[in-house]
Write an enzyme that holds these catalytic residues in place. Structure first.
Site, PDB file in Angstrom:
ATOM      1  N   LYS A   1      52.381  32.969  33.054  1.00 14.07           N
ATOM      2  CA  LYS A   1      51.522  32.691  34.206  1.00 14.07           C
ATOM      3  C   LYS A   1      51.813  31.262  34.676  1.00 14.07           C
ATOM      4  CE  LYS A   1      46.596  32.777  35.587  1.00 14.07           C
ATOM      5  NZ  LYS A   1      45.211  33.015  35.118  1.00 14.07           N
TER       6      LYS A   1
ATOM      7  N   SER B   1      42.298  36.237  37.907  1.00 14.93           N
ATOM      8  CA  SER B   1      43.346  35.463  38.525  1.00 14.93           C
ATOM      9  C   SER B   1      44.742  35.752  38.002  1.00 14.93           C
ATOM     10  CB  SER B   1      43.060  33.971  38.335  1.00 14.93           C
ATOM     11  OG  SER B   1      43.161  33.633  36.955  1.00 14.93           O
TER      12      SER B   1
ATOM     13  N   SER C   1      39.699  36.681  33.882  1.00 17.69           N
ATOM     14  CA  SER C   1      41.008  36.620  34.544  1.00 17.69           C
ATOM     15  C   SER C   1      42.153  37.270  33.798  1.00 17.69           C
ATOM     16  CB  SER C   1      41.388  35.158  34.829  1.00 17.69           C
ATOM     17  OG  SER C   1      40.737  34.706  35.992  1.00 17.69           O
TER      18      SER C   1
END
Lengths: 490, 484
Positions: B76, B151, B175
């Protein structure tokens, strides 16, 4: 109207740790700009603080030294404001739960007594960097040096217990002695190692309510601090006597121009939006840690004064001066070790040495004459090798790098003549050459004759080229004059 | 190859069926072909990936290397990667190249894993739909007109689309779990303090935690083994031995008490999602697990408490993005104030600005007690709910989110509707507990997730129950169409 002054201090003390409070970067002073700022100090994304255990120990040592309450747990908070030299956009500091609680510091007062100044608390925090507005980066820019960012500080906050500039300075000096004795601060005020914020208010004598205060920030010398207080007190009294009122504000004092100005008023103050820093765990202090620190606590200034007086039988005033600085006290003790007269050692250290250092703007560590040499010099006075006057010449010689004490005495032939036979002859010769002076002496009323001795002494010392032992000469001279009186009287 | 589990890939590498370089090239090709459709990956590190694959091949040839040696993964874009842009999905950091690796990234590199690139995400991890990314939204591989969740939408979509063997992710309020649920993959948020936060760009420091997103619970176990470590650079990292997560994967779940909180099956829950969750629970009961009705009475307070605490912390965490030292700086500032204002107004998107404003407000003089202090008190109540519950049960299960993936723009102008996406996931962050989401079936062709919540540092139980469920069912094997 009679006015009374109320003063409270906030003191920022830079802790003498090797590395910063939340990073491993060096805290050394004077490095090239930004050479001592790592990713954490630059507040790069994703970096995290780790608390320096040494900084915590230093803060706790201060707490122990002022007999403070030390809470079991303290908490770091974020104080939010934007400034270019504050990389994270917040300062990590303490608010509700400081590392050191209420304590006290005792100071000597002008009337020879003592006064207890209450310490409200002391907390740990990080220093900011420096904004530079002049340099080779061009006048349209400002530059940031983050070497200082993250240097550990304790901020010490007093109660408003100080009543005038002199007391404030006495307290400040005591605090300086305390933190340097503890070894938690290098005490170099010119480098900003100790910085004083002064809160001043005045009120009609006898009033119970405090007047509106102003805060003068960042005073980094005792002299500037004293000046700033004296001027601010006078300003406030002027304002009040003219029927005005004091506006709560933060002020800056420029020690060079002697001008103080307002920096911001209360209305312009930031809302710092403090909240506990989630990146740092609460600091838990164990009794074992406190005990370890208590056991290792070095000698503190008050204890040192008492010991110096006790051990060396020196004057209290000298002991106060010597004990104010560990290095100076150590210096004195080395001087005393090398001679048999500690009182003379104290006089020379607090007088000749300090005077000379101050005169030339030198630190003790930079003294051209070391403690052992000064001790030997004093010993040469004690063993009557040289006179006090000669000793000053030798001191000058060592100071200017001409060599060591005994070497200079030898090279310059400075040995004082203490051979009583030779001195008897010398005195007799001088008396024989000066019958007029003898007549004058004898004509003088007995109680005033002492004043006339100087003339004889001068001649005799000159005749000996300064090498005669003055005490001995004095005795011989008196004896010979006495016998003259007796012979004339017969 | 891209459908194989990490364990199978490991076997393939060791038996020389394929090399890490071949495997890496395979995934790089998939990214090149498929990513334009999903926008899940925003930086591809082809050159360094191939170089590190060759190093791993060398290790494997020497009989060295662990479970992740030679396995291609995606990180990420919230994790700092040395010499590789780390944007956090923001224009603010579009030009930011960190000089250091996050501990998580370092752990993967040390294990010989191959970094393929960085995944897209909501800006500064603030969002539940991946619509706030500066690099454009990620499309859900199951239906590209729908959001992937957020997210960590890039990581979840990348795993669903098989663009990497697995991906790292972070979870502040859901998330990891919510996008895993919406993309039909498995994701685990560990106990707060289990995985180091060093080098992971902070959103809300007391809630942020990194974890894996993968195709199965077993893969998650292998990934967590690598990610979990005590790190002296993170003061909130916990010094505690990391158990062997794979060793207990196959333990029997007979007698395991699963708490079913009634508050997680209330009005807002889509009945089809509820049915899917009940199917999984039934499967577990068949395996001998015992379902126990429990109550988490303060559940309804978690969203409001979270939306005070998280923005408050974020408002301070994001102050460092001031245009002074790195990141976006506006053109030709006239003075300091102008530089701050314009750099931040230009660099941050709308949602990030909204949360900075909310957070600053909650911490302001006169509001602190009513908001921040109150929220912290609520947080204690929520934590206590779980402590009480874990006196009765071993794990807690329920839906991961109230409904399957929604269409782009569906909640765009209603932040509160968006915030309610995390209604079931937020409490575990507030309590610091581990949580996991695994697929539990399709609702009108879109995946739904079932959530598992464990006691502190009991990730092993979550992985064990999830793995046994996946051994007994096939929901985790469902794949979106159009991938091969």
């Amino acid at each position: 109207m009679q006015w009374e002054t109320v003063i409270g201090l906030e003191i920022h003390v830079q802790l003498a740790t090797a590395t910063k409070i939340f990073s491993g970067a060096s805290t050394r002073f004077g490095g090239a700009a930004n050479s001592q700022a790592c990713a954490i100090d630059l507040a790069m994304p994703g970096t995290l603080p780790v608390l320096n255990a040494q900084a915590v120990d230093f803060a706790l040592m201060f707490g122990l030294a002022i007999d403070a309450d030390i809470p079991m747990m303290s908490v770091f908070e974020r104080k939010n404001y934007f400034y270019p030299d504050l990389p994270k956009g917040y300062q990590t500091t303490q608010l509700d739960k400081p590392i050191v609680g209420a304590g006290r510091v005792t100071i000597a007062t002008a009337d020879g007594g003592t006064k207890e100044i209450r310490i409200h608390h002391a907390h740990l925090e990080e220093d900011a960097g420096k904004s530079l507005h002049e340099g080779d980066f061009g006048s349209q820019y400002s530059a940031i040096d983050l070497n200082r960012a993250g240097t550990p500080l304790i901020e010490i906050v007093t109660e408003p217990d100080l009543s005038n500039a002199t007391e404030a300075v006495t307290f400040a000096k005591k605090l300086h002695a305390l933190v340097t004795s503890l070894g938690i601060c290098d005490g170099r005020m010119a480098e900003g190692s100790l910085r004083f914020d002064v809160n001043v208010s005045v009120r009609p004598l006898g009033s119970e309510t405090l007047g509106t205060r102003t805060e003068t920030k960042n005073l980094n010398s005792f002299k500037f601090m004293e000046e700033a207080i004296v001027r601010e007190v006078a300003r406030q009294i002027d304002v009040l006597e003219d029927g005005g009122s004091i506006i709560q504000q933060t002020r800056l004092y420029n020690g060079d121009t002697k001008v103080a100005r307002s920096m911001r008023s209360k209305e312009e103050a930031n809302d710092y939006r403090y909240f506990p820093c989630p990146d740092l765990l609460p600091v838990v202090i164990t009794e074992a840690r406190l005990q370890r620190l208590r056991d290792a606590l070095p000698e503190l200034p008050d204890a040192r004064v008492a010991r110096l007086i006790e051990r060396y039988a020196i004057a209290a005033k000298d002991a106060q001066i010597l004990a104010s600085d560990v290095a100076l006290a150590n210096y004195f003790e080395t001087v005393a070790k090398h001679c048999d007269d500690p009182r003379l050692a104290a006089n020379w250290t607090t007088g000749e040495l300090i005077g000379r250092l101050n005169g030339e703007g030198l630190e003790l560590a930079e003294s051209p004459i070391d403690a052992e040499q000064l001790g030997i010099l004093i010993q040469r006075i004690g063993d009557q090798t040289i006179s006090g006057k000669m000793a000053k010449q030798v001191f000058d010689g060592v100071w200017s790098g001409a060599g060591e004490v005994d070497q200079i005495i030898k090279e310059r032939g400075l040995k004082q003549v203490s051979d009583s036979g030779a001195l008897e002859q010398l005195v007799a010769d001088v008396l024989a050459k000066n019958p007029a002076m003898i007549d004058d002496y004898l004509a003088t009323e007995e109680g005033r004759r002492k004043k006339k001795l100087g003339g004889f002494m001068g001649q005799i010392m000159q005749a000996s080229k300064g090498q005669a032992n003055p005490q001995q000469v004095n005795q011989i001279l008196l004896a010979q004059l006495q016998s003259l009186i007796q012979s004339r009287g017969d | 190859m891209h459908n194989m589990s990490i364990a199978e890939l490991g076997l393939g590498l060791r038996s020389k069926t394929f090399s890490s370089r071949e495997l890496t090239e395979h995934f790089l090709r998939r990214i090149a072909t498929l990513n334009p459709r999903y926008n899940a990956v925003i930086t591809v590190t082809e050159e360094s990936a191939l170089a590190s694959a060759e190093r791993s091949d060398e290790q494997l040839r020497n009989g060295a290397g662990g479970d992740l040696c030679g396995i291609p993964v995606l990180h990420k874009d919230i994790f700092c990667t040395r010499n590789v842009r780390t944007s956090c999905g923001s224009k603010m950091l579009d030009n930011f190249i960190p000089p250091y690796d996050a501990t998580v990234v370092e752990n993967f590199a040390d294990a010989g894993a191959v970094m393929l690139g960085k995944t897209n995400m909501d800006e500064f991890a603030m969002g539940s739909s991946n619509e706030t990314s500066f690099y454009g939204p990620v499309k859900n591989p199951w239906d590209i007109t729908r959001v992937p969740g957020g997210s960590s939408g890039g990581s979840a979509a990348a795993v669903a689309a098989r663009l990497g063997a697995a991906a790292t992710a972070t979870d502040t309020g859901g998330s990891i779990r919510q996008p895993a649920a919406l993309c039909g993959v498995s994701g685990l948020k560990p106990t707060y303090g289990r995985v180091s936060r060093w080098g992971m760009i902070a959103f809300a420091s007391s809630l942020d935690q990194a974890g894996p997103i993968a195709k199965s619970a077993e893969d998650c176990a292998i990934l967590l083994q690598c990610m979990a470590s005590y790190d002296p650079r993170d003061s909130t990292s916990v010094e505690r031995a990391v158990p062997d997560y794979r060793a207990t994967l196959n333990d029997s779940v007979a007698g395991v008490k699963i708490g079913i909180p009634k508050e997680y099956f209330s009005d807002g829950l889509d009945p089809s999602v509820e049915a899917a969750v009940m199917d999984s629970l039934a499967a577990l009961r068949e395996l001998g697990a015992e379902l126990v009705d429990i109550s988490l009475p303060n559940s309804h307070l978690s969203v409001p408490a979270y939306y005070v605490i998280a923005p408050a912390e974020a408002s301070a965490n994001l102050s460092r993005f001031d245009g002074v030292r790195y990141g976006h700086r506006c053109d030709n500032p006239v003075d300091l104030e102008d530089m701050y204002r314009r750099s931040r107004a230009e660099g941050f998107g709308e949602e990030v600005q909204r949360r900075i404003l909310i957070g600053s407000y909650c911490l302001s003089a006169g509001y602190y007690d009513a908001y921040y202090r109150k929220a912290q008190q609520v947080r204690q109540l929520i934590r206590q709910d779980f402590v009480n519950a874990f006196e009765q049960v071993d794990i807690i299960m329920g839906p991961t989110c109230p409904s399957p993936a929604f269409k782009f723009g569906a909640k765009g102008d209603d932040p509160v509707a968006m915030y309610l996406e995390d209604i079931y996931t937020i409490a575990t962050n507030l309590a610091g507990l581990p949580g996991m989401s695994v697929p539990c079936g399709l609702v009108d062709g879109n995946p739904a997730g079932i959530q598992l919540i464990g006691n502190y540092f009991d990730e092993a139980s979550l992985l064990n129950v999830a793995h046994r469920l996946q051994q007994a069912t096939d929901w985790h094997k469902l794949q979106p169409g159009g991938l091969d």
